[in-house]
Design a protein around this motif. Structure first.
Motif, PDB file in Angstrom:
ATOM      1  N   ALA A 419       0.871  -1.181   0.000  1.00 55.75           N
ATOM      2  CA  ALA A 419       0.000   0.000   0.000  1.00 55.75           C
ATOM      3  C   ALA A 419       0.903   1.226   0.000  1.00 55.75           C
ATOM      4  CB  ALA A 419      -0.918  -0.009   1.219  1.00 55.75           C
ATOM      5  N   ARG A 420       1.109   1.763  -1.171  1.00 50.43           N
ATOM      6  CA  ARG A 420       1.988   2.927  -1.323  1.00 50.43           C
ATOM      7  C   ARG A 420       1.318   3.939  -2.237  1.00 50.43           C
ATOM      8  NH1 ARG A 420       7.304   0.226  -3.701  1.00 50.43           N
ATOM      9  NH2 ARG A 420       8.062   2.385  -3.591  1.00 50.43           N
ATOM     10  N   ARG A 421       1.646   5.192  -2.024  1.00 50.84           N
ATOM     11  CA  ARG A 421       1.155   6.211  -2.939  1.00 50.84           C
ATOM     12  C   ARG A 421       1.725   5.976  -4.336  1.00 50.84           C
ATOM     13  NH1 ARG A 421       2.821  11.840  -0.794  1.00 50.84           N
ATOM     14  NH2 ARG A 421       4.791  10.692  -0.614  1.00 50.84           N
ATOM     15  N   ALA A 422       0.970   6.350  -5.343  1.00 53.59           N
ATOM     16  CA  ALA A 422       1.412   6.135  -6.716  1.00 53.59           C
ATOM     17  C   ALA A 422       2.745   6.818  -6.988  1.00 53.59           C
ATOM     18  CB  ALA A 422       0.347   6.637  -7.691  1.00 53.59           C
ATOM     19  N   CYS A 423       2.959   7.982  -6.381  1.00 56.60           N
ATOM     20  CA  CYS A 423       4.204   8.719  -6.626  1.00 56.60           C
ATOM     21  C   CYS A 423       5.415   8.042  -5.997  1.00 56.60           C
ATOM     22  CB  CYS A 423       4.081  10.156  -6.123  1.00 56.60           C
ATOM     23  SG  CYS A 423       3.806  10.292  -4.347  1.00 56.60           S
ATOM     24  N   ASP A 424       5.201   7.069  -5.115  1.00 56.13           N
ATOM     25  CA  ASP A 424       6.314   6.373  -4.463  1.00 56.13           C
ATOM     26  C   ASP A 424       6.744   5.117  -5.223  1.00 56.13           C
ATOM     27  OD1 ASP A 424       6.427   8.242  -2.405  1.00 56.13           O
ATOM     28  OD2 ASP A 424       4.931   7.183  -1.201  1.00 56.13           O
ATOM     29  N   TYR A 425       6.030   4.763  -6.281  1.00 53.73           N
ATOM     30  CA  TYR A 425       6.449   3.647  -7.131  1.00 53.73           C
ATOM     31  C   TYR A 425       7.399   4.166  -8.210  1.00 53.73           C
ATOM     32  CZ  TYR A 425       2.899   0.450  -5.252  1.00 53.73           C
ATOM     33  OH  TYR A 425       2.155  -0.362  -4.435  1.00 53.73           O
ATOM     34  N   PRO A 426       8.287   3.313  -8.706  1.00 60.15           N
ATOM     35  CA  PRO A 426       9.139   3.729  -9.826  1.00 60.15           C
ATOM     36  C   PRO A 426       8.298   4.093 -11.044  1.00 60.15           C
ATOM     37  CG  PRO A 426       9.933   1.677  -8.848  1.00 60.15           C
ATOM     38  CD  PRO A 426       8.586   1.944  -8.243  1.00 60.15           C
ATOM     39  N   THR A 427       8.690   5.149 -11.740  1.00 65.52           N
ATOM     40  CA  THR A 427       8.029   5.582 -12.968  1.00 65.52           C
ATOM     41  C   THR A 427       9.002   5.423 -14.122  1.00 65.52           C
ATOM     42  OG1 THR A 427       6.671   7.179 -11.758  1.00 65.52           O
ATOM     43  CG2 THR A 427       6.876   7.491 -14.127  1.00 65.52           C
ATOM     44  N   VAL A 428       8.599   4.663 -15.135  1.00 67.95           N
ATOM     45  CA  VAL A 428       9.513   4.297 -16.215  1.00 67.95           C
ATOM     46  C   VAL A 428       8.938   4.729 -17.563  1.00 67.95           C
ATOM     47  CG1 VAL A 428      10.797   2.401 -17.266  1.00 67.95           C
ATOM     48  CG2 VAL A 428      10.151   2.275 -14.845  1.00 67.95           C
ATOM     49  N   PRO A 429       9.708   5.415 -18.411  1.00 72.35           N
ATOM     50  CA  PRO A 429       9.240   5.694 -19.775  1.00 72.35           C
ATOM     51  C   PRO A 429       9.048   4.390 -20.546  1.00 72.35           C
ATOM     52  CG  PRO A 429      11.140   7.060 -19.210  1.00 72.35           C
ATOM     53  CD  PRO A 429      11.025   6.021 -18.145  1.00 72.35           C
ATOM     54  N   ALA A 430       8.066   4.355 -21.418  1.00 72.41           N
ATOM     55  CA  ALA A 430       7.737   3.121 -22.136  1.00 72.41           C
ATOM     56  C   ALA A 430       8.917   2.582 -22.930  1.00 72.41           C
ATOM     57  CB  ALA A 430       6.544   3.364 -23.059  1.00 72.41           C
ATOM     58  N   ASP A 431       9.775   3.479 -23.448  1.00 70.84           N
ATOM     59  CA  ASP A 431      10.900   3.014 -24.261  1.00 70.84           C
ATOM     60  C   ASP A 431      12.112   2.610 -23.435  1.00 70.84           C
ATOM     61  OD1 ASP A 431      11.448   5.542 -23.403  1.00 70.84           O
ATOM     62  OD2 ASP A 431      12.106   6.326 -25.342  1.00 70.84           O
ATOM     63  N   LYS A 432      11.977   2.639 -22.084  1.00 75.04           N
ATOM     64  CA  LYS A 432      13.098   2.267 -21.212  1.00 75.04           C
ATOM     65  C   LYS A 432      12.797   1.029 -20.377  1.00 75.04           C
ATOM     66  CE  LYS A 432      15.415   6.067 -22.289  1.00 75.04           C
ATOM     67  NZ  LYS A 432      16.650   6.022 -23.093  1.00 75.04           N
ATOM     68  N   ILE A 433      11.724   0.312 -20.712  1.00 69.93           N
ATOM     69  CA  ILE A 433      11.322  -0.834 -19.893  1.00 69.93           C
ATOM     70  C   ILE A 433      12.429  -1.880 -19.810  1.00 69.93           C
ATOM     71  CG2 ILE A 433       9.735  -2.799 -19.793  1.00 69.93           C
ATOM     72  CD1 ILE A 433       7.543  -1.004 -20.832  1.00 69.93           C
ATOM     73  N   LYS A 434      13.102  -2.162 -20.916  1.00 68.70           N
ATOM     74  CA  LYS A 434      14.107  -3.211 -20.945  1.00 68.70           C
ATOM     75  C   LYS A 434      15.284  -2.925 -20.021  1.00 68.70           C
ATOM     76  CE  LYS A 434      12.471  -6.276 -23.837  1.00 68.70           C
ATOM     77  NZ  LYS A 434      12.181  -7.660 -23.362  1.00 68.70           N
ATOM     78  N   SER A 435      15.427  -1.662 -19.605  1.00 72.76           N
ATOM     79  CA  SER A 435      16.538  -1.318 -18.727  1.00 72.76           C
ATOM     80  C   SER A 435      16.186  -1.461 -17.248  1.00 72.76           C
ATOM     81  CB  SER A 435      16.995   0.124 -18.997  1.00 72.76           C
ATOM     82  OG  SER A 435      15.953   1.045 -18.687  1.00 72.76           O
TER      83      SER A 435
END
Length: 618
Positions: A419-435
């Motif tokens: 249970a975490r705020r959305a802003c506390d999860y990692p945010t990843v650009p769609a073109d950087k998922i593989k990294s």
């Protein structure tokens, strides 16, 4: 002093009370069309009674309470008509205490707004008899409405029901249109400045009621006497904001308003004591001057829509009546705490569902309490634990103690359901998922989408992402002022690593991002194609700022996709007004489409919230 008393004994064994079973009272004062509306109400409610010509808004409501026998009555204003289906609307009897009033919002026939103005109200007679509002309020209190929450602070309140079946037309004459606009603007501005003090806002323009005030000051040129509603609203706002009113409570006095009309307003545009003919060119000229003053001096972004644009906006029904999440939460809490049994907790949960879906922090805590009170089974306590953890993440001060008690009782945190705020999860650009080199859950944002502060107020439920599923969130588009149902995905990191392009199986009607302006004509065309594929263009309407560099590229692509489609374009000032006043909340269809794909509890909460925001037919 009012005591907390349940509904009459004869109804205690029934789960719901039907509105049509309660005595109706029609309230009229000087409205020339009142007899016609009275006959219309009598044709639908033959037992209805009438209170006419009683001076004073507090006095006439007390006269209504004295006219009926029993503990409850329904009031209908003289300018309001009912859809007969509204008589079948129901209220849970567990909510029917003599401290709560129930409202059914009315649609204003001039500006299209669903609001409490002209609403149908279900009152406990004792509440009406005991409260002191309007002309009966204490001298030190500015009272321009029935302040239900002020009768017994922390115990009394009003509840807005979801059924929509009332229609109010306050502008059958020029005088009454002017009076309606003036009174409502003064009242709403007073609420706004009180909200500034209460919530420490930077300005009254940030108050929740500012949006409603803006509608009254902007829409109506298409309607009969709509110009007079606009004139009254703009004049009332300027008078109050520029301190030209010695006492805003003067709007409670219809005699004072009639004097203002006959001495200062009507003679300027026609003959005093008549209902026209009017110098419409003079009236329009002064409306424009007042609009310039409101925008420049009050920094309030109202717009000037012509008759065609105004009619289109009212017909489009874009302006929902977004409910106050705090009110749903407060009434739910009062209901739940009225008795320690599980029944009251179950009755309160639907109210918490709405507040929680609108991201009200304490609603997570109170939902947890309903699970504890409903039963002591292990599954129920585990559900309570997650809601308490979510409330704690949002800063609720009471949740941590509940979590400690659960830990002492052997209920431990489900690591698979953080249970975490959305802003506390990692945010990843769609073109950087593989990294990605992390574990757990993450947000994936499309290239043109950026996070907003809404992420600080939201707690995503990882339970929606079981079995490798991905859920989506909507975002707001700076180019079109539309809510877009794509661009943000949430799920387990391993899911994105295995399937970077996996699309969400459901898109929640909560926007956590914003799609920026396009950077090229090609990108503008791609935006249009994406909106078409996601259904945004299916209604053949797009709202665009006139000065946008890539407007024509978007339009050209949209017109190509929409065979025989029609696209509305708006100049910059109009688009800014819509961005300010059109609630940034998904349309009802988006709630229902998400509910179709989600578990029963989540789907029910979404449907309840959609009904609360957008209403439903009786």
């Amino acid at each position: 002093m009012i005591k907390h008393t349940p509904i009459a004994q004869t109804r205690q064994d029934e789960e719901t009370c039907q509105l049509g079973d309660v005595p109706f009272v029609f309230l009229s004062y000087d409205e020339p069309w009142a007899d016609w509306n009275w006959r219309d109400l009598k044709s639908k409610v033959p037992t209805a009674m009438r209170v006419h010509g009683v001076k004073g808004l507090d006095a006439c409501h007390k006269a209504a309470a004295n006219a009926v026998e029993g503990q409850w009555l329904v009031t209908v204003d003289a300018d309001t008509r009912l859809d007969p289906r509204l008589l079948k609307a129901t209220v849970p009897t567990a909510l029917m205490h003599d401290l709560f009033r129930f409202d059914w919002l009315s649609r204003n026939q001039v500006n299209g707004l669903w609001s409490g103005n002209g609403s149908v109200k279900l009152w406990p007679t004792r509440l009406l008899q005991e409260m002191q509002t309007h002309e009966a309020a204490p001298d030190e209190k500015v009272s321009m409405d029935h302040d239900i929450g002020g009768v017994l602070p922390g115990r009394s309140g009003q509840i807005t029901r979801p059924e929509r079946g009332a229609y109010t037309d306050p502008a059958r004459t020029a005088l009454h249109g002017f009076r309606a606009g003036y009174r409502e603007a003064v009242f709403l501005y007073q609420l706004a400045i009180e909200e500034v003090d209460r919530l420490s806002l930077d300005g009254w323009q940030q108050a929740s009621v500012a949006r409603i005030l803006g509608v009254w000051c902007t829409l109506g040129r298409h309607a009969p006497n709509g110009h007079w509603v606009l004139y009254g609203a703009r004049l009332g706002l300027l008078h109050h904001a520029q301190r030209q009113l010695q006492d805003p409570r003067c709007v409670n006095d219809y005699g004072w308003l009639s004097e203002l009309w006959s001495h200062d307003v009507a003679p300027r545009y026609g003959l005093a004591g008549t209902d026209g003919p009017w110098r419409w060119d003079w009236l329009e000229d002064d409306l424009l001057k007042m609009g310039d003053c409101i925008r420049a001096d009050l920094n309030f972004p109202i717009a000037e829509f012509d008759t065609v644009q105004s009619q289109w906006l009212v017909d489009a029904d874009l302006l929902s009546a977004t409910p106050a999440a705090s009110r749903h939460d407060a009434i739910g809490y009062l209901t739940m705490m009225a008795a320690p049994d599980a029944h009251n907790a179950e009755v309160a949960r639907p109210l918490f569902d709405v507040a929680r879906t609108l991201d009200h922090p304490s609603a997570f805590h109170n939902t947890g309490l309903t699970y504890l009170r409903a039963c002591q089974a292990s599954a129920s306590r585990e559900m309570a634990d997650w809601y308490f953890r979510a409330a704690d993440a949002l800063g609720n001060p009471h949740a941590f103690g509940k979590i400690e008690h659960l830990r002492a009782d052997g209920v431990f945190e489900d690591k698979n359901r953080p249970a975490r705020r959305a802003c506390d999860y990692p945010t990843v650009p769609a073109d950087k998922i593989k990294s990605l080199d992390i574990d757990g859950y993450c947000f994936v944002f499309d290239k043109a989408v950026q996070p907003t502060t809404e992420m600080e107020k939201h707690v995503p439920d990882p339970n929606l992402c079981t079995d490798g599923r991905v859920i989506g969130y909507s975002c707001y588009c700076q180019l079109t002022s539309q809510i877009i149902h794509s661009g943000i995905r949430f799920g387990a990191v391993r899911t994105f690593l295995d399937a970077p392009d996996q699309m969400p199986y459901a898109v929640l009607p909560k926007h956590l991002g914003e799609r920026r302006q396009p950077k090229s004509r090609k990108e503008a065309a791609l935006f249009a194609e994406s909106d078409f594929n996601s259904g945004i263009l299916s209604e053949n309407v797009v709202i665009l700022a006139d000065d946008d560099t890539y407007r024509h590229a978007y339009l050209a692509a949209a017109e190509t996709l929409l065979v025989n489609g029609k696209i509305q374009t708006w100049p910059q000032g109009h688009a800014e007004w819509l961005r300010f006043l059109n609630p940034r909340i998904a349309r009802k269809q988006a709630f229902l489409e998400a509910a179709d794909k989600l578990d029963e509890d989540t789907a029910t909460a979404l449907i309840r919230t959609a009904d609360a925001v957008w209403g439903r037919l009786p």
